[in-house]
Write a protein that holds these residues in place. Structure first.
Motif, short mmCIF file in Angstrom:
data_model
loop_
_atom_site.label_atom_id
_atom_site.label_comp_id
_atom_site.label_asym_id
_atom_site.label_seq_id
_atom_site.Cartn_x
_atom_site.Cartn_y
_atom_site.Cartn_z
N UNK A 84 0.81 -1.21 0.00
CA UNK A 84 0.00 0.00 0.00
C UNK A 84 0.84 1.26 0.00
N UNK A 85 1.97 1.24 0.71
CA UNK A 85 2.86 2.40 0.75
C UNK A 85 3.40 2.72 -0.64
N UNK A 86 3.58 1.67 -1.44
CA UNK A 86 4.13 1.86 -2.79
C UNK A 86 3.06 2.18 -3.83
N UNK A 87 1.84 1.73 -3.61
CA UNK A 87 0.83 1.79 -4.67
C UNK A 87 -0.44 2.57 -4.31
N UNK A 88 -0.65 2.85 -3.03
CA UNK A 88 -1.91 3.47 -2.64
C UNK A 88 -3.06 2.48 -2.62
N UNK A 89 -2.77 1.22 -2.42
CA UNK A 89 -3.77 0.16 -2.35
C UNK A 89 -4.97 0.57 -1.49
N UNK A 90 -6.19 0.29 -1.98
CA UNK A 90 -7.41 0.57 -1.24
C UNK A 90 -8.01 -0.73 -0.72
N UNK A 91 -8.34 -0.73 0.56
CA UNK A 91 -8.91 -1.93 1.17
C UNK A 91 -10.20 -2.35 0.47
N UNK A 92 -10.98 -1.39 0.00
CA UNK A 92 -12.24 -1.71 -0.69
C UNK A 92 -11.99 -2.54 -1.94
N UNK A 93 -10.89 -2.28 -2.63
CA UNK A 93 -10.59 -3.04 -3.84
C UNK A 93 -10.25 -4.49 -3.51
#
Length: 266
Positions: free
Chosen positions: A119-128
């Motif tokens: 997530x730190x690298x990509x902005x991953x969203x938990x909803x996805x």
């Protein structure tokens, strides 16, 4: 061939002088699969930009072949067309699918750290990630996945910061904010605090080894500490050698100090 090339996997070679990186080995694994496999797991996470992935780990590949060579982990799983993508000429699982896979396996804390890094690298969203999970009802590890996503925070800049945040949460404190922006009183310097509670101006930071071995960093840390003190922040700096009980006690004292209205720095 033996003098000029090195074997990576069966029928896949690289120049002998090349020091193989994870990216090199991932491409070699893809070539070994006749360009049909899909890079997955921690390998995909690293290719998406996540740090802290051991480059010596086996390459993970979605590919139906039980007779895999050493240095490869293959899995015969079904991926939907929207669960893989192309990057650097390779096929690999999407960020959301990669997170879905990583969150369901291994120890809980390790899984949280892996998602934090991704997530730190990509902005991953938990909803996805949850959307991906809903498409695979009944899969193994979904209970852990939910717990991991609840603890996930892309603001963690290292596995040690993840570890420290989980320690704080499990001690019963409010969940800390991460990467808190702070500007010096003169407006000339901007900092980001690892984690803490802006409402009471308590910060908790993990100090790596470079803080004691890099003179320039040490000088910047002194100026930073002075700026934070002038702003009224109470900063708890955690070192590798600190015991968990001591860390918890220092945070308890910081909260008690704030509740009394004290304005010191720890």
């Amino acid at each position: 061939m033996r003098s000029s090339y090195q074997a990576v996997y069966p029928d896949v070679y690289a120049p002998a002088e090349v020091s193989l990186t994870l990216e090199h080995r991932a491409k070699a694994a893809w070539l070994w699969s006749h360009r049909e496999g899909i890079i997955a797991g921690l390998t995909a996470s690293a290719l998406h930009g996540a740090r802290w992935v051991d480059p010596a780990l086996p390459i993970e590949l979605v590919w139906s072949n039980a007779r895999r060579p050493p240095g490869l982990i293959t899995s015969d799983v079904r991926l939907r067309p929207d669960e893989y993508t192309s990057l650097h000429g390779l096929r690999l699982t999407t960020v959301a699918r990669t997170a879905y896979d990583l969150a369901r396996r291994g120890r809980l804390d390790d899984a949280v750290a892996r998602l934090d890094a991704l997530g730190n690298a990509t902005g991953l969203r938990a909803d996805d990630v949850m959307a991906c999970a809903r498409r695979h009802r009944g899969a193994r590890g979904l209970r852990q996945l939910g717990t991991v996503l609840d603890l996930y925070d892309a603001g963690a800049a290292s596995p040690k910061e993840t570890w420290l945040r989980l320690l704080i949460i499990r001690a019963g404190h409010p969940r800390p904010h991460t990467q808190i922006p702070v500007v010096s009183l003169d407006g000339r310097r901007r900092y980001y605090l690892d984690m803490g509670w802006p409402g009471v101006m308590i910060a908790v930071e993990y100090d790596g080894e470079h803080h004691r071995t890099d003179d320039a960093q040490y000088a910047r840390d002194i100026r930073r500490s002075e700026d934070l003190r002038d702003l009224g922040w109470l900063v708890i700096r955690v070192l590798k050698a600190d015991r968990q009980s001591d860390i918890r006690a220092r945070i308890e004292r910081a909260w008690a100090s704030r509740l009394r209205g004290d304005r010191g720095i720890s």
